[in-house]
Write a protein that holds these residues in place. Structure first.
Motif, mmCIF file in Angstrom:
data_model
loop_
_atom_site.group_PDB
_atom_site.id
_atom_site.type_symbol
_atom_site.label_atom_id
_atom_site.label_comp_id
_atom_site.label_asym_id
_atom_site.label_seq_id
_atom_site.Cartn_x
_atom_site.Cartn_y
_atom_site.Cartn_z
ATOM 1 N N ASP A 241 2.437 9.347 2.593
ATOM 2 C CA ASP A 241 2.868 10.062 1.392
ATOM 3 C C ASP A 241 3.104 9.069 0.259
ATOM 4 O O ASP A 241 4.088 8.337 0.252
ATOM 5 N N ARG A 242 2.209 9.071 -0.719
ATOM 6 C CA ARG A 242 2.245 8.079 -1.784
ATOM 7 C C ARG A 242 3.534 8.165 -2.609
ATOM 8 O O ARG A 242 4.175 7.151 -2.875
ATOM 9 N N ALA A 243 3.912 9.372 -3.010
ATOM 10 C CA ALA A 243 5.106 9.526 -3.842
ATOM 11 C C ALA A 243 6.353 9.084 -3.091
ATOM 12 O O ALA A 243 7.228 8.404 -3.655
ATOM 13 N N TRP A 244 6.457 9.469 -1.822
ATOM 14 C CA TRP A 244 7.639 9.090 -1.029
ATOM 15 C C TRP A 244 7.696 7.571 -0.877
ATOM 16 O O TRP A 244 8.765 6.968 -1.035
ATOM 17 N N ASN A 245 6.567 6.954 -0.565
ATOM 18 C CA ASN A 245 6.543 5.503 -0.365
ATOM 19 C C ASN A 245 6.921 4.756 -1.635
ATOM 20 O O ASN A 245 7.695 3.790 -1.594
ATOM 21 N N ARG A 246 6.389 5.192 -2.758
ATOM 22 C CA ARG A 246 6.699 4.509 -4.018
ATOM 23 C C ARG A 246 8.187 4.576 -4.333
ATOM 24 O O ARG A 246 8.785 3.595 -4.769
ATOM 25 N N ASN A 247 8.783 5.735 -4.111
ATOM 26 C CA ASN A 247 10.219 5.867 -4.367
ATOM 27 C C ASN A 247 11.027 5.023 -3.393
ATOM 28 O O ASN A 247 12.023 4.377 -3.772
ATOM 29 N N TYR B 184 0.850 -1.185 0.000
ATOM 30 C CA TYR B 184 0.000 0.000 0.000
ATOM 31 C C TYR B 184 0.893 1.245 0.000
ATOM 32 O O TYR B 184 1.549 1.549 0.996
ATOM 33 N N ALA B 185 0.917 1.943 -1.130
ATOM 34 C CA ALA B 185 1.722 3.155 -1.224
ATOM 35 C C ALA B 185 1.047 4.340 -0.540
ATOM 36 O O ALA B 185 1.705 5.304 -0.175
ATOM 37 N N GLY B 186 -0.253 4.290 -0.381
ATOM 38 C CA GLY B 186 -0.951 5.372 0.291
ATOM 39 C C GLY B 186 -1.773 6.198 -0.684
ATOM 40 O O GLY B 186 -1.747 5.961 -1.888
ATOM 41 N N PRO B 187 -2.514 7.161 -0.210
ATOM 42 C CA PRO B 187 -2.565 7.576 1.197
ATOM 43 C C PRO B 187 -3.435 6.693 2.094
ATOM 44 O O PRO B 187 -3.479 6.895 3.305
ATOM 45 N N GLU B 188 -4.150 5.723 1.466
ATOM 46 C CA GLU B 188 -5.007 4.855 2.271
ATOM 47 C C GLU B 188 -4.609 3.401 2.085
ATOM 48 O O GLU B 188 -3.828 3.054 1.194
ATOM 49 N N GLU C 265 -7.764 -3.890 4.480
ATOM 50 C CA GLU C 265 -7.441 -5.181 5.096
ATOM 51 C C GLU C 265 -6.751 -5.016 6.453
ATOM 52 O O GLU C 265 -5.943 -5.843 6.872
ATOM 53 N N GLY C 266 -7.038 -3.891 7.136
ATOM 54 C CA GLY C 266 -6.462 -3.670 8.451
ATOM 55 C C GLY C 266 -5.013 -3.226 8.421
ATOM 56 O O GLY C 266 -4.367 -3.153 9.475
ATOM 57 N N ARG C 267 -4.496 -2.930 7.230
ATOM 58 C CA ARG C 267 -3.102 -2.488 7.101
ATOM 59 C C ARG C 267 -3.033 -0.969 7.096
ATOM 60 O O ARG C 267 -4.044 -0.273 7.062
ATOM 61 N N GLU C 268 -1.797 -0.451 7.100
ATOM 62 C CA GLU C 268 -1.562 0.980 7.023
ATOM 63 C C GLU C 268 -0.798 1.307 5.758
ATOM 64 O O GLU C 268 -0.085 0.469 5.204
ATOM 65 N N ALA C 269 -0.921 2.544 5.293
ATOM 66 C CA ALA C 269 -0.144 2.993 4.146
ATOM 67 C C ALA C 269 1.340 2.892 4.482
ATOM 68 O O ALA C 269 1.762 3.150 5.606
ATOM 69 N N GLY C 270 2.119 2.504 3.489
ATOM 70 C CA GLY C 270 3.556 2.330 3.700
ATOM 71 C C GLY C 270 3.950 0.912 4.023
ATOM 72 O O GLY C 270 5.132 0.615 4.191
ATOM 73 N N ASN C 271 2.963 0.016 4.107
ATOM 74 C CA ASN C 271 3.244 -1.394 4.373
ATOM 75 C C ASN C 271 3.355 -2.132 3.035
ATOM 76 O O ASN C 271 2.487 -2.029 2.175
#
Length: 412
Positions: free
Chosen positions: A388-394, A353-357, A360-366
């Motif tokens: 932060d979707r862009a930060w997580n993807r990178n 999950y890159a985010g922002p959401e 399945e009970g997980r958090e963004a960034g997992n």
């Protein structure tokens, strides 16, 4: 030599143009051994430019100005510099010939106001500009120097590489040597803590750390009477650093991680495939950024939804049902499927999950990175605690490269 950089242009103050010239000059000046003390940005106003130039000359020995050398009325850098440095402008016939030549070879008529670009301060050192029309120049008053470059980054870089560096080297009596080391998997504060025995009371060589997204860079530099002495001092320091942080270092030659990975794949004669969900092909794109990638990248699959993972990679639907789509089990299935379908030596995958959401009970960034090579499969968990979707993807992309780099070190 203490140095100031002045960027001229109202568009810089309005945020319409990013001041990339200052970053480029600062990096190169630092490598040459100059101490950049100040950055100034001034609009197209001769009074404010004069005030800023005098202030910079009072505190530093060298001032580099970018911008304001063009043919229009708001280009007044030369006039201001000529006034402050007591060097009247004159029409330089060689510069005028170069300006005319620029338009002639492009079959363009030269507007009369372009003659303005051939006016140069008396006794100035002139730097040719094959990337544009306005020449650069350096002028001194006593032991103070001002160097003026055109504002367009392409022109600045062309002149600086062609003659600017050599001119500046004349001011340096000592020789400077540096190496740039890249690390991953450790934050800047932790890195500095590990290096503190070397950083404390450092004189020469110097160690400077710089944080980037997901990684840190270290610059080790020395200034000595000879290049051989400077190089020996830097290499000795790197050897001592390696004893403290060697496990985090992935390059000793300022190579990006994607370059290191591709070069290792090439050297070992191996191919790789990828299966990406939340990164949307960013890992494969990184590999293809490097020349020669066609010899090592077999295939890159973007399997964003569950059906794509099943139909393209052969992921067992029961594994998804049992463990959820974001799980180490599915990441491993994706890597195994990509390796089988592509026939590659190594396969790497990611689901998360890159985010922002998230769900399945997980958090963004997992996320989970899967890998498969030889008879080995496995998965690595990532958890950034960011939305932060862009930060997580990178970050996910970098971590995929890190996993592959570690695999290549293991099987070489």
């Amino acid at each position: 030599m203490n140095t100031s950089i002045i960027a001229v242009g109202t568009e810089l103050l309005f945020g319409q143009t990013v001041n990339t010239n200052a970053a480029y000059l600062s990096e190169n000046l630092n490598h040459l051994g100059f101490n950049v003390m100040y950055h100034f940005v001034v609009g197209d106003n001769d009074g404010r430019l004069e005030h800023t130039l005098k202030r910079a000359l009072a505190d530093t020995d060298l001032v580099i100005i970018t911008g304001g050398l063009g043919p229009t009325q708001d280009d007044m850098t030369k006039e201001t510099v000529a006034r402050v440095m007591d060097a009247p402008l004159y029409l330089n016939e060689e510069c005028l010939a170069e300006v005319k030549k620029y338009f002639s070879i492009r079959n363009r008529e030269m507007a009369p106001n372009n003659v303005q670009q051939a006016y140069i301060p008396e006794n100035a050192v002139i730097f040719r500009n094959e990337a544009g029309t306005a020449p650069a120049f350096a002028v001194n008053k006593g032991d103070k120097w001002v160097i003026c470059y055109p504002g367009p980054p392409r022109e600045l870089k062309w002149i600086f590489e062609d003659s600017g560096k050599d001119f500046l080297r004349k001011f340096k009596e000592k020789k400077i040597y540096y190496r740039v080391i890249r690390t991953i998997g450790i934050g800047e504060s932790d890195l500095e803590t590990l290096l503190m025995p070397l950083i404390d009371n450092q004189t020469d060589p110097t160690i400077a750390t710089y944080a980037k997204e997901g990684e840190c860079t270290i610059r080790v530099a020395s200034q000595r009477d000879t290049m051989e002495e400077a190089q020996a001092a830097v290499e000795n320091m790197i050897s001592r650093m390696n004893n403290l942080i060697g496990s985090y270092i992935y390059s000793y030659d300022d190579e990006e991680l994607k370059e290191v990975v591709v070069h290792k794949l090439q050297k070992q004669g191996l191919t790789i495939s990828s299966a990406e969900s939340c990164t949307g092909g960013a890992f494969a794109a990184s590999i293809t950024d490097v020349p020669g990638a066609s010899k090592v990248l077999s295939r890159g699959y973007i399997t964003y939804d569950e059906e794509a993972k099943i139909s393209m990679l052969g992921v067992d639907p029961t594994v998804i049902d049992q463990y959820t789509v974001v799980s180490p089990e599915v990441a491993i299935e994706m890597a195994k499927g990509a390796r089988l379908e592509a026939g590659s030596d190594i396969a790497v995958s990611i689901t998360g999950y890159a985010g922002p959401e998230a769900d399945e009970g997980r958090e963004a960034g997992n996320a989970y990175i899967g890998y498969a090579y030889d008879d080995t499969v496995g998965a690595v968990e990532l958890f950034t605690k960011r939305s932060d979707r862009a930060w997580n993807r990178n970050y996910f992309r970098l971590m995929m490269l890190k996993v592959v780099n570690e695999i290549l070190d293991e099987i070489k």
